[in-house]
Design an enzyme around this catalytic site. Sequence first.
Site: not given
Length: 306
Positions: A116, A255, A285
């Site tokens: 991320s 996502d 995610h």
Amino acid sequence: MEAEVEGVHEYPLIHSIHTHIIKYGSIDEQRRLVLVIPGNPGAVEFYDEFMKTLHFSSKWPVWGLSHAGHSIVPRRVGWKSPDHSVFTVTGQIEHKLSFINRFVPDDVKIVLIGHSIGAHVVLEMLDILPSERVLEGMLLFPTIEKMAQSPQGRWLTPLLRNMKWLFMLIAAFLWLLPYTMKCRMIDYVFDKRGRRFPGTIAPCIKQGAHSAIDPYCLSNTLHMANLEMQEVDEINEGLVRKHIDKTRYYYGATDHWCPKQHYYDMKERFPDHDKIELCSDGFRHAFIIDASRPMAAKVSEWLKLL
């Protein structure tokens, strides 16, 4: 056998703040290292199952460190008032570089795994670290562009800008509850989220949640998140292109932080790069919630190619 592997937990002072580090394996003999950079919330506890599985399957030393101020530090460690610039996105990048410079010898080859916003951190680190030190940067579900314009960012950005006080009020209330009651609430939330893959949620996720709802940690998490929305906008194509031969991109098919279109855009920019992949396994995610083991197995296969 895997269950017998225990991580080493340390809390050294890094860039003015005590930081939670989890280590699986030693670099003394292998002189190579996988270093995990978390997303946000950035408590390394969330990644314990992923790191443990990756270490067991790949035989590489695997270390991870929390973002500055995102994990609870035991009282026995003590307290030092940090330089608050460490809680910014730039400060977190400097924090990771400081860790490497202090604790990873120059002759140890590093694979950086960024999840991320950790992918953004890794890209910036690649531009500063000597090229010969890094074997590859593996960017998982990378939020490296248009965060505020993403489906998640569109609703979260105004809340971060205007309603931080509400998050902090809820966190203060939760923190006043008895520990057993907080545990029950966390169990309920994550057991409910895990129904898609029943029985796969590791205890480390619930441990990480305790850090995430700590008022001090939450304040730092929200501060960083607010800056992410402002700073991670247009992709730095020059930076990506500069390090494309040392990076691998793994995008989610569903996502809401980095939509599938980002994958198609990357493939269009770099059609000859064979390390840009779209997930076909249904991982969310936040893969650490219920897919740490299969994600670690995939990364282990990538490590064999180095």
